[in-house]
Write an enzyme that holds these catalytic residues in place. Structure first.
Site, PDB file in Angstrom:
ATOM      1  N   GLY A  42       1.699 -12.778  -2.571  1.00  0.00           N
ATOM      2  CA  GLY A  42       3.146 -12.925  -2.362  1.00  0.00           C
ATOM      3  C   GLY A  42       3.641 -12.302  -1.077  1.00  0.00           C
ATOM      4  O   GLY A  42       2.867 -11.962  -0.172  1.00  0.00           O
ATOM      5  N   LYS A  53       3.352  -2.007   6.938  1.00  0.00           N
ATOM      6  CA  LYS A  53       2.842  -0.623   6.945  1.00  0.00           C
ATOM      7  C   LYS A  53       1.558  -0.509   7.766  1.00  0.00           C
ATOM      8  O   LYS A  53       1.292   0.531   8.385  1.00  0.00           O
ATOM      9  CB  LYS A  53       2.607  -0.110   5.522  1.00  0.00           C
ATOM     10  CG  LYS A  53       3.849   0.503   4.922  1.00  0.00           C
ATOM     11  CD  LYS A  53       4.793  -0.538   4.402  1.00  0.00           C
ATOM     12  CE  LYS A  53       6.173  -0.489   4.843  1.00  0.00           C
ATOM     13  NZ  LYS A  53       7.021  -1.541   4.278  1.00  0.00           N
ATOM     14  N   GLY A 187      20.822  -6.071  11.025  1.00  0.00           N
ATOM     15  CA  GLY A 187      20.638  -5.499   9.688  1.00  0.00           C
ATOM     16  C   GLY A 187      19.848  -4.211   9.759  1.00  0.00           C
ATOM     17  O   GLY A 187      18.815  -4.149  10.425  1.00  0.00           O
ATOM     18  N   SER A 188      20.369  -3.162   9.100  1.00  0.00           N
ATOM     19  CA  SER A 188      19.683  -1.863   9.170  1.00  0.00           C
ATOM     20  C   SER A 188      19.246  -1.375   7.799  1.00  0.00           C
ATOM     21  O   SER A 188      19.229  -0.180   7.520  1.00  0.00           O
ATOM     22  CB  SER A 188      20.577  -0.818   9.843  1.00  0.00           C
ATOM     23  OG  SER A 188      21.548  -0.354   8.926  1.00  0.00           O
ATOM     24  N   ASP A 318      11.690 -10.146  -7.509  1.00  0.00           N
ATOM     25  CA  ASP A 318      12.831 -10.361  -6.603  1.00  0.00           C
ATOM     26  C   ASP A 318      13.829 -11.414  -7.080  1.00  0.00           C
ATOM     27  O   ASP A 318      14.942 -11.474  -6.560  1.00  0.00           O
ATOM     28  CB  ASP A 318      12.315 -10.783  -5.206  1.00  0.00           C
ATOM     29  CG  ASP A 318      11.855  -9.600  -4.373  1.00  0.00           C
ATOM     30  OD1 ASP A 318      11.737  -8.493  -4.932  1.00  0.00           O
ATOM     31  OD2 ASP A 318      11.612  -9.793  -3.167  1.00  0.00           O
ATOM     32  N   HIS A 452      -0.196  25.327  -0.751  1.00  0.00           N
ATOM     33  CA  HIS A 452       0.191  25.743   0.602  1.00  0.00           C
ATOM     34  C   HIS A 452      -0.972  25.550   1.566  1.00  0.00           C
ATOM     35  O   HIS A 452      -2.100  25.867   1.198  1.00  0.00           O
ATOM     36  CB  HIS A 452       0.585  27.220   0.578  1.00  0.00           C
ATOM     37  CG  HIS A 452       0.924  27.749   1.943  1.00  0.00           C
ATOM     38  ND1 HIS A 452       2.126  27.468   2.545  1.00  0.00           N
ATOM     39  CD2 HIS A 452       0.195  28.516   2.806  1.00  0.00           C
ATOM     40  CE1 HIS A 452       2.147  28.051   3.739  1.00  0.00           C
ATOM     41  NE2 HIS A 452       0.985  28.694   3.926  1.00  0.00           N
TER      42      HIS A 452
HETATM   43  C1  LIG Z   1       9.158  -7.079   5.778  1.00  0.00           C
HETATM   44  C2  LIG Z   1       9.197  -6.617   4.354  1.00  0.00           C
HETATM   45  C3  LIG Z   1       8.731  -5.370   4.037  1.00  0.00           C
HETATM   46  C4  LIG Z   1       8.766  -4.936   2.721  1.00  0.00           C
HETATM   47  N1  LIG Z   1       8.299  -3.697   2.429  1.00  0.00           N
HETATM   48  C5  LIG Z   1       8.343  -3.253   1.171  1.00  0.00           C
HETATM   49  C6  LIG Z   1       7.834  -1.982   0.832  1.00  0.00           C
HETATM   50  O1  LIG Z   1       7.346  -1.246   1.687  1.00  0.00           O
HETATM   51  N2  LIG Z   1       7.885  -1.583  -0.449  1.00  0.00           N
HETATM   52  C7  LIG Z   1       8.417  -2.378  -1.429  1.00  0.00           C
HETATM   53  O2  LIG Z   1       8.444  -1.965  -2.593  1.00  0.00           O
HETATM   54  N3  LIG Z   1       8.895  -3.596  -1.154  1.00  0.00           N
HETATM   55  C8  LIG Z   1       8.868  -4.057   0.117  1.00  0.00           C
HETATM   56  N4  LIG Z   1       9.316  -5.304   0.396  1.00  0.00           N
HETATM   57  C9  LIG Z   1       9.829  -6.127  -0.713  1.00  0.00           C
HETATM   58  C10 LIG Z   1       8.659  -6.763  -1.495  1.00  0.00           C
HETATM   59  O3  LIG Z   1       7.869  -7.512  -0.613  1.00  0.00           O
HETATM   60  C11 LIG Z   1       9.193  -7.630  -2.610  1.00  0.00           C
HETATM   61  O4  LIG Z   1      10.080  -6.871  -3.400  1.00  0.00           O
HETATM   62  C12 LIG Z   1       8.060  -8.138  -3.486  1.00  0.00           C
HETATM   63  O5  LIG Z   1       7.135  -8.883  -2.749  1.00  0.00           O
HETATM   64  C13 LIG Z   1       8.610  -9.005  -4.619  1.00  0.00           C
HETATM   65  O6  LIG Z   1       7.567  -9.371  -5.440  1.00  0.00           O
HETATM   66  P1  LIG Z   1       7.633 -10.701  -6.300  1.00  0.00           P
HETATM   67  O7  LIG Z   1       6.333 -10.773  -7.004  1.00  0.00           O
HETATM   68  O8  LIG Z   1       8.881 -10.754  -7.067  1.00  0.00           O
HETATM   69  O9  LIG Z   1       7.749 -11.889  -5.239  1.00  0.00           O
HETATM   70  P2  LIG Z   1       6.855 -12.328  -4.003  1.00  0.00           P
HETATM   71  O10 LIG Z   1       6.066 -11.219  -3.491  1.00  0.00           O
HETATM   72  O11 LIG Z   1       7.767 -13.030  -3.092  1.00  0.00           O
HETATM   73  O12 LIG Z   1       5.836 -13.354  -4.636  1.00  0.00           O
HETATM   74  C14 LIG Z   1       6.259 -14.545  -5.210  1.00  0.00           C
HETATM   75  C15 LIG Z   1       5.103 -15.516  -5.268  1.00  0.00           C
HETATM   76  O13 LIG Z   1       5.519 -16.661  -5.992  1.00  0.00           O
HETATM   77  C16 LIG Z   1       4.968 -17.827  -5.395  1.00  0.00           C
HETATM   78  N5  LIG Z   1       5.828 -18.944  -5.795  1.00  0.00           N
HETATM   79  C17 LIG Z   1       7.087 -19.210  -5.409  1.00  0.00           C
HETATM   80  N6  LIG Z   1       7.550 -20.299  -6.057  1.00  0.00           N
HETATM   81  C18 LIG Z   1       6.546 -20.709  -6.863  1.00  0.00           C
HETATM   82  C19 LIG Z   1       6.417 -21.761  -7.797  1.00  0.00           C
HETATM   83  N7  LIG Z   1       7.423 -22.588  -8.078  1.00  0.00           N
HETATM   84  N8  LIG Z   1       5.241 -21.924  -8.426  1.00  0.00           N
HETATM   85  C20 LIG Z   1       4.218 -21.073  -8.177  1.00  0.00           C
HETATM   86  N9  LIG Z   1       4.294 -20.046  -7.320  1.00  0.00           N
HETATM   87  C21 LIG Z   1       5.447 -19.865  -6.690  1.00  0.00           C
HETATM   88  C22 LIG Z   1       4.976 -17.504  -3.908  1.00  0.00           C
HETATM   89  O14 LIG Z   1       3.998 -18.289  -3.243  1.00  0.00           O
HETATM   90  C23 LIG Z   1       4.647 -16.010  -3.897  1.00  0.00           C
HETATM   91  O15 LIG Z   1       3.262 -15.815  -3.773  1.00  0.00           O
HETATM   92  C24 LIG Z   1       9.282  -5.781   1.696  1.00  0.00           C
HETATM   93  C25 LIG Z   1       9.740  -7.056   2.017  1.00  0.00           C
HETATM   94  C26 LIG Z   1       9.700  -7.477   3.322  1.00  0.00           C
HETATM   95  C27 LIG Z   1      10.188  -8.853   3.648  1.00  0.00           C
END
Ligand SMILES: Cc1cc2nc3c(=O)[nH]c(=O)nc-3n(C[C@H](O)[C@H](O)[C@H](O)COP(=O)(O)OP(=O)(O)OC[C@H]3O[C@@H](n4cnc5c(N)ncnc54)[C@H](O)[C@@H]3O)c2cc1C
Length: 473
Positions: A42, A53, A187-188, A318, A452
C-alpha cells in the site's frame, strides 16, 4: 474460486489490510486478500512511510557528513550527493519488505489476488460475493463470510491542478529524476514538513505555504512554535495564514502566488511544487452503492469495532472517517477486526492514545491531549517541560534543541498528553504511549528508572518537572 467460501476477504494490502489478514489467519480463519497493485504494502510501504523515512535517513547522514570535522572525522569534507543512489537505496528498502510481505502471505496460507475488488451487495445466506477484475483483465469471484474494506487513500490535489513532473504529490516526488534546487511545499502537516526537511538537507531552497496560522497545526502550540524556530534556523522559508494559493507553470518550473497574512500578494518561483494538502479516501468503484453504507465526504463511517452499517462488512485504515490517517492506526484497527471476527478478546482503539510521529529534522512525537485541548476539556492543567539542553545524550548527538512537554491533570497527577520535539522523538514517544495506556501517574513515572545516558531520560526529567523537580535543569 467461486466454490471456496473464505471466512474473510480483505480488500486492500496496505498496513491495515495485510495486518488484519495475517492476524485473522493466525486465529485460524481462512483468508483471501485482494490488492489492486502489483506489489503488496500500500501507500505506506510503496509511496509513504517507508520510502520517506529511507530518504530522511540518507538526508540525516548527509547532514552529519557535511559537518564530519565537528566529530573529529576528517577527509570527508566535500561529500558528493548521488541522487540516483538515494533513490536506489529507498527502492531496495521497499523491495525487501514487499518480498517480506509475500513471504508472510504464504506463511499464513493467505490466498492473494492481484486485482481491483468490489462489493456486489449484501450477503446472501451469510455469504458475501466480491468481484475482482484481475490484473490480466479476467474476472474473478470471491465468496466470504466477512468482508474487510481497507482500500486506503490517495493524495488530495488543489482544485484545478493535475500532478505531473513539476506539480507533484508524494507519488511523483518519490521518483523524481534529480533533487530539485528549489521546492515550494503547500501544506505543513507531517507529509509536507518531512519532504521540506529532506530536500532542505539535500541543498534545495525550500518554501512552505500553510493556510493555518501555525506549522504542524495538529501538534501542541509549543511544538509548532519550536519547529518554526528551528526551520527558520535551517533557512526554510515558512509562510503561515496564506490564502488564494495559485500555481502557474513556467519554462523552468513554477511560479506560485499567494496572499500573505497581512493581505499582501506574494510570489515565488521554484523548480517544483509539492502539494501536501491531505489524503482522500479511496472508496470510489468499490460497490458501496450496492450496500447500506453511505460514505461521508468519501469516508466510510464505522462504530468502535470498525463495523459498517452493512452486516458482515468492516472498514479499516485511511478510508475510515474520524480517525487519523496513520499506518499504525489502520494496522491496530485491523487487529481489532481480526479478533472480533474470530470471536477473540479485543479492545477498541482509544483515540487519546494514538501516537503521532513526524520524522522531519527535528523530529516530533506526541500522544494524548495538547495543553489547549486539556484546558478546553476543563482539566486543571499542570505542565512540565524539560529542554534537551539538559540531557547529556542529546549533547553527544549534537541535538540540543527542543523539549519534552508533559500535560497532566493537577488533581490526580493523571498524564493527559506528552509532546516531544527533538532527537529521536519518534522513538522515545513509545514510553509515553505505554504510560498513558497503563494509566501511569506523573509520580509513578518520576520513580521509573531510565537508563543513563539516554535521550529517554529527558522523559524522566519532564515528568519530574511537572512537580518542579527536574534534576538536570
Ligand atoms: C508521504 C507519506 C508519508 C507517510 N508517512 C507515514 C508515517 O511515517 N507513519 C504513518 O503512520 N503513516 C504515514 N503515512 C500514512 C500511511 O501511509 C497511511 O495511513 C497508510 O498507508 C494507510 O494504510 P491503509 O492500509 O489504510 O491504505 P493504503 O496503504 O493506501 O493501502 C491500500 C491498498 O488498497 C489497495 N486497493 C485500493 N483499492 C482497491 C480495490 N478496490 N481492490 C483491491 N485493492 C485495492 C491499494 O492498491 C493499496 O495497496 C504517510 C503517508 C504519506 C503519503
Amino acid at each position: 474460486m467461486a466454490d471456496t467460501i473464505f471466512d474473510v476477504v480483505v480488500l486492500g494490502g496496505g498496513p491495515a489490510g495485510y495486518t488484519c489478514g495475517i492476524r485473522a489467519a493466525q486465529y485460524g480463519l481462512k483468508v483471501a486478500l485482494v490488492d489492486a497493485n502489483d506489489r503488496l504494502g500500500g501507500t505506506c510501504l510503496l509511496w509513504g512511510c517507508i520510502p520517506t523515512k529511507a530518504m530522511l535517513f540518507s538526508a540525516e547522514l548527509w547532514d552529519h557528513l557535511k559537518h564530519a570535522d565537528r566529530y573529529g572525522i576528517e577527509g570527508v569534507s566535500s561529500p558528493k550527493l548521488n541522487w540516483k543512489g538515494v533513490l536506489a537505496r529507498k527502492d531496495d528498502v521497499i523491495s525487501r519488505h514487499v518480498k517480506g510481505l509475500e513471504f508472510l502471505m504464504k506463511k499464513n496460507k493467505i490466498t492473494t489476488f492481484k486485482g481491483f475488488g468490489k462489493l456486489t451487495g449484501p450477503a446472501k445466506d451469510g455469504v458475501h460475493t466480491v468481484e475482482v477484475k484481475l490484473a490480466d483483465g479476467k474476472p474473478e469471484t470471491i465468496k466470504a463470510k466477512k468482508v474487510v474494506l481497507a482500500t486506503g487513500s490517495d493524495a488530495r490535489v488543489l482544485p484545478g491542478y493535475k500532478p505531473d513532473e513539476t506539480v507533484l504529490t508524494n507519488y511523483e516526488i518519490l521518483k523524481i529524476a534529480e533533487a530539485p534546487k528549489s521546492l515550494i511545499v503547500i501544506g505543513s502537516g507531517a507529509v509536507g514538513v518531512e519532504f521540506a526537511s529532506i530536500f532542505k538537507s539535500f541543498g534545495a531552497e525550500v518554501t512552505i505555504l500553510e493556510v493555518l496560522p501555525r506549522i504542524v497545526p495538529v501538534e501542541d502550540e509549543d511544538v509548532s512554535r519550536e519547529l518554526l524556530r528551528q526551520f527558520k534556523k535551517r533557512e526554510i522559508d515558512v509562510n503561515l495564514s496564506v490564502k488564494d494559493t495559485k500555481i502557474e507553470k513556467t519554462k523552468t518550473g513554477v511560479t506560485v502566488t499567494w496572499t500573505d497574512s497581512n493581505g499582501k500578494p506574494q510570489s515565488k518561483q521554484a523548480e517544483k511544487v509539492l502539494m501536501a494538502v491531505g489524503r482522500a479516501p479511496r472508496t470510489e468503484g468499490i460497490g458501496l452503492e450496492k450496500t447500506s453504507i453511505k460514505p461521508e465526504r468519501g469516508f466510510v463511517m464505522t462504530n468502535e469495532w470498525m463495523e459498517t452499517t452493512e452486516p458482515g462488512v468492516y472498514a479499516i485504515g485511511d478510508i475510515v472517517g474520524g480517525m487519523p490517517q496513520l499506518a499504525h492506526v489502520g494496522a491496530m484497527a485491523g487487529l481489532v477486526v481480526a479478533a472480533r471476527m474470530a470471536g477473540q478478546y479485543a479492545k477498541p482503539i482509544n483515540r487519546a492514545r494514538i501516537p503521532g510521529c513526524t520524522y522531519c529534522e527535528p523530529q516530533i512525537g506526541s500522544v494524548g491531549l495538547t495543553e489547549a485541548q486539556a484546558t478546553e476539556k476543563g482539566y486543571t492543567v499542570k505542565v512540565g517541560k524539560f529542554p534537551f539542553v539538559g540531557n547529556s545524550k542529546a549533547t553527544i548527538l549534537d541535538a540540543h534543541d527542543g523539549f519534552v512537554k508533559v500535560v497532566s491533570d493537577a488533581k490526580y497527577g493523571e498524564i493527559l498528553g506528552v509532546h516531544i520535539i527533538g532527537p529521536v522523538a519518534t522513538e522515545i514517544i513509545a514510553e509515553a504511549v505505554t504510560a498513558l495506556q497503563l494509566e501511569a501517574t506523573v509520580e509513578e513515572m518520576m520513580f521509573t528508572i531510565h537508563a543513563h545516558p539516554t535521550v529517554a531520560e529527558a522523559l524522566l526529567d519532564a515528568f519530574s518537572s511537572v512537580e518542579g523537580k527536574a534534576i538536570n535543569v
